[in-house]
Design an enzyme around this catalytic site. Sequence first.
Site, PDB file in Angstrom:
ATOM      1  N   LYS A  55       0.610  -1.352   0.035  1.00  0.00           N
ATOM      2  CA  LYS A  55      -0.012  -0.012   0.248  1.00  0.00           C
ATOM      3  C   LYS A  55       0.883   1.270  -0.050  1.00  0.00           C
ATOM      4  O   LYS A  55       0.549   2.259  -0.754  1.00  0.00           O
ATOM      5  CB  LYS A  55      -0.810   0.060   1.158  1.00  0.00           C
ATOM      6  CG  LYS A  55      -1.864  -1.024   1.179  1.00  0.00           C
ATOM      7  CD  LYS A  55      -2.759  -1.205   2.742  1.00  0.00           C
ATOM      8  CE  LYS A  55      -3.845  -2.311   2.466  1.00  0.00           C
ATOM      9  NZ  LYS A  55      -4.341  -2.574   3.709  1.00  0.00           N
ATOM     10  N   GLN A  99      -4.016  -1.006   9.753  1.00  0.00           N
ATOM     11  CA  GLN A  99      -4.042  -2.415   9.249  1.00  0.00           C
ATOM     12  C   GLN A  99      -4.728  -3.122  10.104  1.00  0.00           C
ATOM     13  O   GLN A  99      -4.513  -3.244  11.332  1.00  0.00           O
ATOM     14  CB  GLN A  99      -2.672  -2.698   8.936  1.00  0.00           C
ATOM     15  CG  GLN A  99      -2.457  -4.179   8.081  1.00  0.00           C
ATOM     16  CD  GLN A  99      -3.335  -4.071   7.003  1.00  0.00           C
ATOM     17  OE1 GLN A  99      -3.457  -3.123   6.037  1.00  0.00           O
ATOM     18  NE2 GLN A  99      -3.851  -5.179   6.347  1.00  0.00           N
ATOM     19  N   ASP A 122     -10.612   3.307   4.483  1.00  0.00           N
ATOM     20  CA  ASP A 122     -11.022   1.897   4.394  1.00  0.00           C
ATOM     21  C   ASP A 122     -12.413   1.540   4.280  1.00  0.00           C
ATOM     22  O   ASP A 122     -13.067   0.716   4.049  1.00  0.00           O
ATOM     23  CB  ASP A 122     -10.496   1.399   5.780  1.00  0.00           C
ATOM     24  CG  ASP A 122      -9.302   0.473   5.410  1.00  0.00           C
ATOM     25  OD1 ASP A 122      -9.080  -0.062   4.342  1.00  0.00           O
ATOM     26  OD2 ASP A 122      -8.381   0.307   6.248  1.00  0.00           O
TER      27      ASP A 122
HETATM   28  N1  GUN Z   1      -6.798  -6.291   6.605  1.00  0.00           N
HETATM   29  C1  GUN Z   1      -7.260  -7.000   5.698  1.00  0.00           C
HETATM   30  N2  GUN Z   1      -7.775  -6.288   4.661  1.00  0.00           N
HETATM   31  C2  GUN Z   1      -7.847  -5.035   4.900  1.00  0.00           C
HETATM   32  C3  GUN Z   1      -8.152  -3.737   4.581  1.00  0.00           C
HETATM   33  O1  GUN Z   1      -8.918  -3.853   3.293  1.00  0.00           O
HETATM   34  N3  GUN Z   1      -8.007  -2.765   5.452  1.00  0.00           N
HETATM   35  C4  GUN Z   1      -7.220  -2.691   6.521  1.00  0.00           C
HETATM   36  N4  GUN Z   1      -6.970  -1.636   7.269  1.00  0.00           N
HETATM   37  N5  GUN Z   1      -6.963  -4.073   7.034  1.00  0.00           N
HETATM   38  C5  GUN Z   1      -7.065  -5.163   6.402  1.00  0.00           C
END
Ligand code: GUN
Length: 294
Positions: A55, A99, A122
Amino acid sequence: MGKPLILDGKKLSQEIRADIKREIDSLREMGYRSPALAVILVGDDPASHVYVKNKRNACEKVGIKSLFYHLPKNITTEELLELIAELNSRQDVDGILVQLPLPSHINQQEIIMTISPEKDVDGFHPENLGKLMAFLDDGFVPCTPLGIDILLRHYGVELKGKEVVIVGAGFIVGRPLSLLMLWRNATVSVCHIHTRDLREHTLKADVLISATGVPHLIKADMVKEGAVVVDVGISKVDGRIVGDVDFDKVKEKASAITPVPGGVGPMTVSALLMNTLKSFKKRERIHLTSTMNP
Ligand code: GUN
């Protein structure tokens, strides 16, 4: 069936990122600041490390600043809440991403509720989930459902009136995706761990989307001839990345299918960049184009 169409998320995500970079470059030339995303990682889960690195790299490549907060796994909920409060109030931060999963001693719900809905790229805050329920376009759609929707639309996969079966009812993918597919006028079923006869449901699917993280859960005898198959799973088996779908066998029956890797994963990251740019433009009062009704 002949060879299925490969729904190439890697290629499409690169095109999206090139468009985002062009847009940010031109905004910078007009004198705007760079968009910025704060990324918070708690602890040392190896998979989370990889996701966060992907990311952050993607952000930097398109001109989004990524502010990285790597916190020890024994941090308290209160300490994390303090950091989020500070990031909420910073004018130069457009998005905040924590995350998941978080260590079990941290109150994940409280963390999600504390992120300002205006910076919740998110799309996990109840205000943004409520906007998705109401199909209001000024919120944020969770990144994986948004990425899947864009991928299906790009390849012209018809959803209206179709049977869409989602396997997995998690709040990151399955649940929000079910709302988005309903808005596309599909007939939506959501299966989960308590579903009695999974195969009975999956066999009906015109579009089958699996988001469980169970390697090769979806076998060829669970797929209708000609179905479109979308694999959201990412698991490591004997050092190899595999999805929820038994790709080599299922591809013989599908009319279109996403690969793993190179399918949904890169689309999720591109959707995050889109949401961050959307937040930046809203905050800087720059004209917005719709992500839900393009
Ligand atoms: N863990 C697995 N998928 C995601 C996501 O799309 N965003 C975040 N913040 N954590 C995750």
